[in-house]
Scaffold this active site. Structure first.
Site, mmCIF file in Angstrom:
data_model
loop_
_atom_site.group_PDB
_atom_site.id
_atom_site.type_symbol
_atom_site.label_atom_id
_atom_site.label_comp_id
_atom_site.label_asym_id
_atom_site.label_seq_id
_atom_site.Cartn_x
_atom_site.Cartn_y
_atom_site.Cartn_z
ATOM 1 N N ARG A 45 -4.434 -11.225 13.537
ATOM 2 C CA ARG A 45 -3.881 -10.611 12.324
ATOM 3 C C ARG A 45 -5.026 -10.100 11.475
ATOM 4 N NH1 ARG A 45 1.206 -11.464 10.017
ATOM 5 N NH2 ARG A 45 1.408 -10.866 7.831
ATOM 6 N N ARG B 155 -6.611 -8.177 8.403
ATOM 7 C CA ARG B 155 -6.274 -7.810 7.034
ATOM 8 C C ARG B 155 -7.550 -7.544 6.236
ATOM 9 N NH1 ARG B 155 -2.197 -7.318 9.206
ATOM 10 N NH2 ARG B 155 -0.099 -8.036 8.652
ATOM 11 N N GLU C 252 -5.297 -8.662 -1.035
ATOM 12 C CA GLU C 252 -5.186 -8.598 0.427
ATOM 13 C C GLU C 252 -4.260 -7.470 0.813
ATOM 14 O OE1 GLU C 252 -2.612 -9.825 3.972
ATOM 15 O OE2 GLU C 252 -2.087 -9.726 1.854
ATOM 16 N N CYS D 52 0.851 -1.201 0.000
ATOM 17 C CA CYS D 52 0.000 0.000 0.000
ATOM 18 C C CYS D 52 0.877 1.237 0.000
ATOM 19 C CB CYS D 52 -0.892 -0.009 1.241
ATOM 20 S SG CYS D 52 -1.805 1.515 1.485
#
Length: 267
Positions: free
Chosen positions: A152, A154, A108, A70
């Site tokens: 986690r 995402r 993702e 990103c």
């Protein structure tokens, strides 16, 4: 079905797609250590820098999967969608979608993408995918809800070619399982070579009584922190360590790290 594995890392997503009948026909990853790991497990070295690879050089496929990095996008007030993504690695996903027209994709990213640049980055991504004529659905999911002992979060962005699917297509992300898997069942005992020195514990690890870092053992029925690529640098704020070893505290072993990520011991 056939799929391509972009920003492949060490191939975790590839394993998941192969388990449900997919055939990987192309992979791309430029980190040399990831490439070595990928080759050791899949017998092939991923192509390098995706920005240097023409879409026409990629074999035909049905699905793109990829966890693209990103970066900040420039809005510039132009709202040009596809063109606004130039200079970012998402642009390479978009140009491959435009050229190859796969039936679907799974992208993702870190959950921070949702609020990155005030939400503008995600907005441009969604607008771009929409203009490429894909129905798009996204949701933030926590790995701990899917059978691994790690918290986690995402974002998973799923899309389907509108020309190949029903007009009123509905897609629901999975919600996971109610069966929790905790770190304690993967803790090894009597291992050597992972000890954190008593000196480092005294001057750094336990320098504050603030409950950090996270310490686990065979009795810890919990999901641990997100495992980071800098774990070996012993960060007290982000680290999870094991109450074990000659000095009483050690790093997670290779097998414990693999278990946290959902990889088999023989990976």
């Amino acid at each position: 079905f056939k799929f391509i594995d972009l920003f492949a890392g060490i191939g975790g997503t590839r394993i998941a797609f192969e388990r449900v009948g997919g055939e990987c026909v192309f992979s791309s990853e430029w980190d040399k250590y990831c490439q070595k790991t990928y080759e050791a497990n899949f017998g092939e070295i991923p192509a390098g820098d995706i920005t240097k690879i023409k879409a026409t050089e990629i074999p035909d496929f049905d699905i793109i999967v990829g966890g693209f990095p990103c970066q900040a996008f420039s809005m510039a007030g132009k709202r040009r969608g596809f063109e606004d993504t130039r200079g970012t690695l998402f642009f390479d996903v978009a140009r491959i979608l435009k050229e190859k027209r796969p039936s679907a994709f799974l992208l993702e990213n870190v959950q921070g993408l949702v609020i990155h640049d005030g939400g503008k980055t995600l907005q441009i991504i969604l607008e771009t995918l929409d203009r490429l004529d894909y129905s798009v659905f996204y949701k933030v999911l926590n790995a701990a809800d899917f059978g691994v002992p790690q918290r986690r979060n995402r974002i998973y962005i799923v899309g389907f070619d509108r020309k190949k699917t029903p007009k009123n297509l509905e897609f629901e992300h999975p919600i996971g399982t109610k069966k929790n898997v905790y770190i304690n069942q993967f803790i090894e005992e009597g291992v050597e070579g992972y000890d954190i020195s008593e000196y480092l514990q005294k001057v750094y690890i336990y320098k504050k009584d603030d409950g950090l870092p996270e310490i686990v053992d065979k009795n810890s029925k919990k999901h641990v922190k997100t495992l980071t690529s800098t774990y070996h640098k012993i960060q007290r704020l982000t680290g999870t360590f094991v109450k074990d070893g000659k000095t009483g505290l050690r790093l997670l072993t290779v097998n414990e790290c693999k278990a946290m990520m959902g990889f088999d011991k023989d990976f």
